[in-house]
Design a protein around this motif. Structure first.
Motif, mmCIF file in Angstrom:
data_model
loop_
_atom_site.group_PDB
_atom_site.id
_atom_site.type_symbol
_atom_site.label_atom_id
_atom_site.label_comp_id
_atom_site.label_asym_id
_atom_site.label_seq_id
_atom_site.Cartn_x
_atom_site.Cartn_y
_atom_site.Cartn_z
ATOM 1 N N MET A 129 -47.191 41.860 83.343
ATOM 2 C CA MET A 129 -46.842 43.195 82.870
ATOM 3 C C MET A 129 -46.291 43.153 81.446
ATOM 4 O O MET A 129 -46.480 44.088 80.677
ATOM 5 C CB MET A 129 -45.778 43.821 83.786
ATOM 6 C CG MET A 129 -46.303 44.326 85.109
ATOM 7 S SD MET A 129 -44.947 44.826 86.219
ATOM 8 C CE MET A 129 -44.052 45.974 85.174
ATOM 9 N N GLY A 130 -45.584 42.054 81.107
ATOM 10 C CA GLY A 130 -45.012 41.943 79.769
ATOM 11 C C GLY A 130 -43.511 41.792 79.726
ATOM 12 O O GLY A 130 -42.898 41.950 78.663
ATOM 13 N N VAL A 131 -42.880 41.476 80.873
ATOM 14 C CA VAL A 131 -41.432 41.234 80.888
ATOM 15 C C VAL A 131 -41.117 39.977 80.079
ATOM 16 O O VAL A 131 -41.862 38.991 80.110
ATOM 17 C CB VAL A 131 -40.925 41.107 82.344
ATOM 18 C CG1 VAL A 131 -39.487 40.639 82.391
ATOM 19 C CG2 VAL A 131 -41.074 42.445 83.059
ATOM 20 N N ILE B 191 -42.217 49.466 79.607
ATOM 21 C CA ILE B 191 -43.284 48.876 78.796
ATOM 22 C C ILE B 191 -44.249 49.949 78.307
ATOM 23 O O ILE B 191 -44.743 49.901 77.179
ATOM 24 C CB ILE B 191 -44.013 47.779 79.608
ATOM 25 C CG1 ILE B 191 -43.075 46.586 79.811
ATOM 26 C CG2 ILE B 191 -45.296 47.342 78.925
ATOM 27 C CD1 ILE B 191 -43.513 45.622 80.892
ATOM 28 N N LYS B 192 -44.486 50.939 79.146
ATOM 29 C CA LYS B 192 -45.396 52.022 78.787
ATOM 30 C C LYS B 192 -44.798 52.966 77.744
ATOM 31 O O LYS B 192 -45.465 53.338 76.765
ATOM 32 C CB LYS B 192 -45.762 52.804 80.052
ATOM 33 C CG LYS B 192 -46.723 53.962 79.819
ATOM 34 C CD LYS B 192 -47.020 54.665 81.133
ATOM 35 C CE LYS B 192 -47.952 55.859 80.923
ATOM 36 N NZ LYS B 192 -48.235 56.557 82.212
ATOM 37 N N LYS B 193 -43.515 53.336 77.932
ATOM 38 C CA LYS B 193 -42.907 54.359 77.087
ATOM 39 C C LYS B 193 -42.081 53.803 75.930
ATOM 40 O O LYS B 193 -41.924 54.470 74.900
ATOM 41 C CB LYS B 193 -42.012 55.258 77.947
ATOM 42 C CG LYS B 193 -42.765 56.029 79.019
ATOM 43 C CD LYS B 193 -41.807 56.851 79.876
ATOM 44 C CE LYS B 193 -42.528 57.638 80.951
ATOM 45 N NZ LYS B 193 -41.588 58.397 81.816
ATOM 46 N N HIS B 194 -41.536 52.599 76.102
ATOM 47 C CA HIS B 194 -40.662 52.013 75.079
ATOM 48 C C HIS B 194 -41.011 50.534 74.884
ATOM 49 O O HIS B 194 -40.218 49.640 75.208
ATOM 50 C CB HIS B 194 -39.194 52.156 75.493
ATOM 51 C CG HIS B 194 -38.794 53.548 75.853
ATOM 52 N ND1 HIS B 194 -38.513 54.507 74.906
ATOM 53 C CD2 HIS B 194 -38.638 54.149 77.057
ATOM 54 C CE1 HIS B 194 -38.186 55.642 75.506
ATOM 55 N NE2 HIS B 194 -38.257 55.446 76.812
ATOM 56 N N PRO B 195 -42.203 50.236 74.374
ATOM 57 C CA PRO B 195 -42.658 48.842 74.272
ATOM 58 C C PRO B 195 -41.807 47.967 73.353
ATOM 59 O O PRO B 195 -41.859 46.741 73.441
ATOM 60 C CB PRO B 195 -44.087 48.974 73.738
ATOM 61 C CG PRO B 195 -44.125 50.318 73.066
ATOM 62 C CD PRO B 195 -43.202 51.187 73.862
ATOM 63 N N GLU B 196 -41.001 48.589 72.487
ATOM 64 C CA GLU B 196 -40.167 47.794 71.576
ATOM 65 C C GLU B 196 -38.950 47.187 72.288
ATOM 66 O O GLU B 196 -38.347 46.237 71.784
ATOM 67 C CB GLU B 196 -39.668 48.666 70.418
ATOM 68 C CG GLU B 196 -40.776 49.328 69.597
ATOM 69 C CD GLU B 196 -41.225 50.655 70.197
ATOM 70 O OE1 GLU B 196 -40.643 51.066 71.236
ATOM 71 O OE2 GLU B 196 -42.168 51.263 69.662
ATOM 72 N N VAL B 197 -38.579 47.747 73.425
ATOM 73 C CA VAL B 197 -37.394 47.260 74.146
ATOM 74 C C VAL B 197 -37.734 45.949 74.863
ATOM 75 O O VAL B 197 -38.709 45.874 75.606
ATOM 76 C CB VAL B 197 -36.905 48.302 75.172
ATOM 77 C CG1 VAL B 197 -35.730 47.743 75.978
ATOM 78 C CG2 VAL B 197 -36.497 49.585 74.460
ATOM 79 N N LYS B 198 -36.922 44.938 74.643
ATOM 80 C CA LYS B 198 -37.102 43.657 75.329
ATOM 81 C C LYS B 198 -36.462 43.739 76.713
ATOM 82 O O LYS B 198 -35.370 44.295 76.867
ATOM 83 C CB LYS B 198 -36.474 42.522 74.529
ATOM 84 C CG LYS B 198 -36.913 42.449 73.073
ATOM 85 C CD LYS B 198 -38.408 42.258 72.930
ATOM 86 C CE LYS B 198 -38.804 42.144 71.462
ATOM 87 N NZ LYS B 198 -40.260 42.008 71.280
ATOM 88 N N ILE B 199 -37.140 43.166 77.704
ATOM 89 C CA ILE B 199 -36.688 43.294 79.092
ATOM 90 C C ILE B 199 -36.316 41.936 79.677
ATOM 91 O O ILE B 199 -37.105 40.983 79.617
ATOM 92 C CB ILE B 199 -37.780 43.930 79.964
ATOM 93 C CG1 ILE B 199 -38.203 45.288 79.396
ATOM 94 C CG2 ILE B 199 -37.295 44.078 81.408
ATOM 95 C CD1 ILE B 199 -39.441 45.867 80.066
ATOM 96 N N ILE B 200 -35.109 41.874 80.244
ATOM 97 C CA ILE B 200 -34.670 40.698 80.994
ATOM 98 C C ILE B 200 -34.487 41.115 82.450
ATOM 99 O O ILE B 200 -33.753 42.060 82.735
ATOM 100 C CB ILE B 200 -33.341 40.139 80.448
ATOM 101 C CG1 ILE B 200 -33.504 39.670 78.993
ATOM 102 C CG2 ILE B 200 -32.840 38.987 81.327
ATOM 103 C CD1 ILE B 200 -32.202 39.226 78.346
ATOM 104 N N ILE B 201 -35.168 40.440 83.362
ATOM 105 C CA ILE B 201 -35.046 40.727 84.788
ATOM 106 C C ILE B 201 -33.967 39.845 85.408
ATOM 107 O O ILE B 201 -33.934 38.629 85.177
ATOM 108 C CB ILE B 201 -36.381 40.482 85.511
ATOM 109 C CG1 ILE B 201 -37.342 41.650 85.266
ATOM 110 C CG2 ILE B 201 -36.187 40.296 87.016
ATOM 111 C CD1 ILE B 201 -36.968 42.927 85.975
#
Length: 216
Positions: free
Chosen positions: A98-100, A72-82
């Motif tokens: 956090m923004g996940v 989230i800090k370095k690559h905010p454009e990447v969408k994250i799935i946990i």
């Protein structure tokens, strides 16, 4: 139709390789790369950024929480799935803040995984039963104690209407069509809501909607 790059990080080799094969079978997934921990994933992304990163919550070297924080800090454009084995309220709420963008149990059906990938790209969030259950439980627990005052009154009726549709996973275009508004108008309402509420993404809007009683 646009196709996407998806990376996955998981320390269990058999599971990870099976996931790679599954992801490659999805019609709109163009490329898949895998890593056995968060540190290795971040190295991959340093050289080529994916559209979506699927991250196991529990990994050695660098776990899912730390990996997501760095992403989230370095690559905010990447969408994250946990991906997780447990529906832990504490972890899910923390990582939502956090923004996940999505949370899936490891026994999720392949169709839901594919749906989640497209949802986080096109709608910025995947609102499934797991997330809804965690948010409802959080609201119930707050009611038993001192519940803070949420500022839903600061939202206009139109903004609340749009927020409900965001929680139903409609895209900006679909919301505009339903309410006879331009896409730019819907986007402006969304930005105004985030400013009023004090959040910076769709995840924060959805969490607020539950806490303020706008959706249940």
């Amino acid at each position: 139709m646009k196709k996407y790059k998806v990376y996955i990080a998981d320390d269990h080799t058999l599971f990870r390789k099976a996931m790679v094969n599954l992801l490659r079978s999805f019609h709109r997934v163009l490329e898949v790369k895998d890593a056995e921990n968060g540190k290795e994933l971040l190295t991959l992304i340093k050289y080529e950024q994916p559209d979506v990163a699927i991250v196991d919550l529990q990994m050695p070297v660098m776990d899912g929480a730390e990996t997501c924080e760095q992403l989230i800090k370095k690559h905010p454009e990447v969408k994250i799935i946990i991906l997780t084995m447990h529906d832990s309220n504490k972890y899910i709420l923390h990582m939502m803040e956090m923004g996940v963008h999505a949370f899936l149990l490891k026994n999720t059906e392949p169709d839901e995984l594919e749906k989640a990938i497209y949802a986080v790209i096109e709608k910025d969030f995947y609102h499934n039963d797991l997330v809804a259950a965690v948010l409802r439980k959080n609201v119930t627990e707050r009611k038993s104690g001192q519940r803070p005052q949420f500022r839903s009154a600061e939202l206009t009726e139109r903004e609340k209407e749009i927020l409900v549709l965001i929680c139903r996973e409609l895209t900006i275009r679909e919301i505009g069509q339903k309410l006879s508004l331009s896409e730019n108008t819907v986007r402006n309402h969304r930005v105004n809501m985030m400013d009023k509420i004090g959040v910076n993404n769709t995840v924060g809007l959805v969490k607020f909607a539950y806490e303020a009683g706008i959706v249940s």
